[in-house]
Design an enzyme around this catalytic site. Structure first.
Site, mmCIF file in Angstrom:
data_model
loop_
_atom_site.group_PDB
_atom_site.id
_atom_site.type_symbol
_atom_site.label_atom_id
_atom_site.label_comp_id
_atom_site.label_asym_id
_atom_site.label_seq_id
_atom_site.Cartn_x
_atom_site.Cartn_y
_atom_site.Cartn_z
ATOM 1 N N TYR A 1 30.131 37.164 31.328
ATOM 2 C CA TYR A 1 30.077 37.921 32.545
ATOM 3 C C TYR A 1 30.919 39.063 32.658
ATOM 4 O O TYR A 1 31.633 39.125 31.513
ATOM 5 C CB TYR A 1 30.476 37.138 33.958
ATOM 6 C CG TYR A 1 31.895 36.949 34.009
ATOM 7 C CD1 TYR A 1 32.735 37.687 35.142
ATOM 8 C CD2 TYR A 1 32.437 35.693 33.348
ATOM 9 C CE1 TYR A 1 33.892 37.285 34.912
ATOM 10 C CE2 TYR A 1 33.752 35.567 33.443
ATOM 11 C CZ TYR A 1 34.566 36.281 34.376
ATOM 12 O OH TYR A 1 35.937 36.142 34.327
ATOM 13 N N LYS B 1 34.134 36.532 27.273
ATOM 14 C CA LYS B 1 34.093 36.354 28.672
ATOM 15 C C LYS B 1 33.239 35.262 29.171
ATOM 16 O O LYS B 1 32.251 35.880 29.786
ATOM 17 C CB LYS B 1 34.190 37.909 29.494
ATOM 18 C CG LYS B 1 34.655 37.723 30.625
ATOM 19 C CD LYS B 1 34.946 39.270 31.128
ATOM 20 C CE LYS B 1 35.456 39.385 32.421
ATOM 21 N NZ LYS B 1 36.716 38.858 32.970
ATOM 22 N N GLU C 1 48.166 34.862 28.984
ATOM 23 C CA GLU C 1 47.927 35.844 29.945
ATOM 24 C C GLU C 1 47.734 35.052 31.192
ATOM 25 O O GLU C 1 47.908 33.906 31.484
ATOM 26 C CB GLU C 1 46.559 36.351 29.499
ATOM 27 C CG GLU C 1 45.477 35.212 29.314
ATOM 28 C CD GLU C 1 44.153 35.678 28.827
ATOM 29 O OE1 GLU C 1 43.690 36.838 28.694
ATOM 30 O OE2 GLU C 1 43.367 34.750 27.951
ATOM 31 N N LEU D 1 41.788 37.159 26.397
ATOM 32 C CA LEU D 1 40.663 38.003 26.727
ATOM 33 C C LEU D 1 41.117 39.632 26.512
ATOM 34 O O LEU D 1 42.023 39.887 26.732
ATOM 35 C CB LEU D 1 40.137 37.983 28.040
ATOM 36 C CG LEU D 1 38.847 38.721 28.505
ATOM 37 C CD1 LEU D 1 37.767 38.143 27.745
ATOM 38 C CD2 LEU D 1 38.722 38.871 30.123
#
Length: 282
Positions: free
Chosen positions: A33, A147, A179, A204
């Site tokens: 996505y 993702k 993260e 990511l």
């Protein structure tokens, strides 16, 4: 008036939108996505989002079912249909419906879904107050650079932060912050160096992250893509996060410890203002 969403070539009211119960995105999280911000009714950093989408699809061996120009038209049509001045467009591409089997179906019949969410991005109150962060173990899979919609670990982390009265959870692996559950993590360390995790399969490749690193270098700020510990973050001059739907938000507290003076720092504020100005201008 009902929100208009997109499902496999059709624009329809959200209550009429349907996908198969056998869709692999539903059964396996076999989907990727993107979330693109909308300011002044226009897409922000869309080319970078398309590039990351291409990469994610390549990594899971799925072909892009709609060309880039078609995806842009799709996004712009949803923005217009739903009269979105500020908010986001969510796009998801799964491998599509097939009899439940772990192996990929051949051929795949991808499912494409997209919808909008209107929300204030510019007047985010957290930009003025700053946010609180808690740290949690990083329990996710090893291909975080994709993702993917397989985000149970992130959802559990976000819920843990919520229960502790925090905005975000920063995940920790081997002693280092990787993260946030839905953001990239930055600190301005005690020596005035802007630091964030280097790219790799463990994080990511954030679109806003990339823009902030570019802006920092243009401003002559010393930048190091180098891991930092929770202790280093707590001792930092400033900390902040970046995300497509949040831009830049200052972190004023980590695990109950005030960061810097306990108020949003000048570097985080400047990055937020600069990024928004550039996004609106472009």
């Amino acid at each position: 008036m009902s929100r208009i969403v997109y499902v496999n070539g059709a624009y329809q009211p959200e209550e009429e939108a349907k996908i198969s119960v056998f869709d692999r995105g539903f059964l396996f999280g076999d989907a990727v996505y993107e979330v693109t911000a909308v300011l002044d009714g226009r897409l922000v950093d869309f080319d970078a989002h398309l590039a990351r989408l291409d990469r994610s699809l390549k990594e899971i061996e799925l072909s892009l079912p709609i060309p880039h120009e078609g995806l842009r038209e799709l996004h712009e049509a949803l923005i217009a249909e739903n009269k979105v001045g500020e908010g986001i467009v969510y796009l998801q591409i799964s491998r599509g419906p097939a009899e439940r089997d772990f192996a990929y179906p051949e051929p795949a019949l991808p499912t494409v879904v997209a919808f909008t969410q209107s929300r204030p991005l510019l007047d985010n109150p957290y930009a003025e107050t700053g946010i609180k962060v808690v740290t949690i173990p990083d329990i996710r899979w090893k291909r975080r650079d994709i993702k993917s919609t397989s985000m149970l670990g992130q959802a559990m982390g976000k819920q843990a932060a919520k229960r502790q009265g925090a905005y975000e959870a920063w995940m920790v692996e081997d002693g280092f912050v990787t993260e946030g559950t839905s953001s990239s993590a930055f600190i301005l360390d005690a020596d005035g160096v802007l630091r964030t995790q280097p790219l790799g399969s463990h994080i990511l490749p954030g679109v806003t992250r990339r823009a902030i690193l570019r802006l920092a270098k243009e401003e002559g700020l010393r930048v190091e893509e180098r891991p930092f510990t929770v202790a280093e973050a707590i001792q930092a001059r400033e900390a902040f996060l970046t995300a497509a739907s949040a831009f830049v938000l200052p972190v004023i507290e980590i695990d109950g410890h005030a960061i810097g003076d306990g108020v949003p720092g000048p570097v985080a504020r400047a990055f937020r203002a600069h990024y928004i100005a550039e996004a609106r201008a472009s």
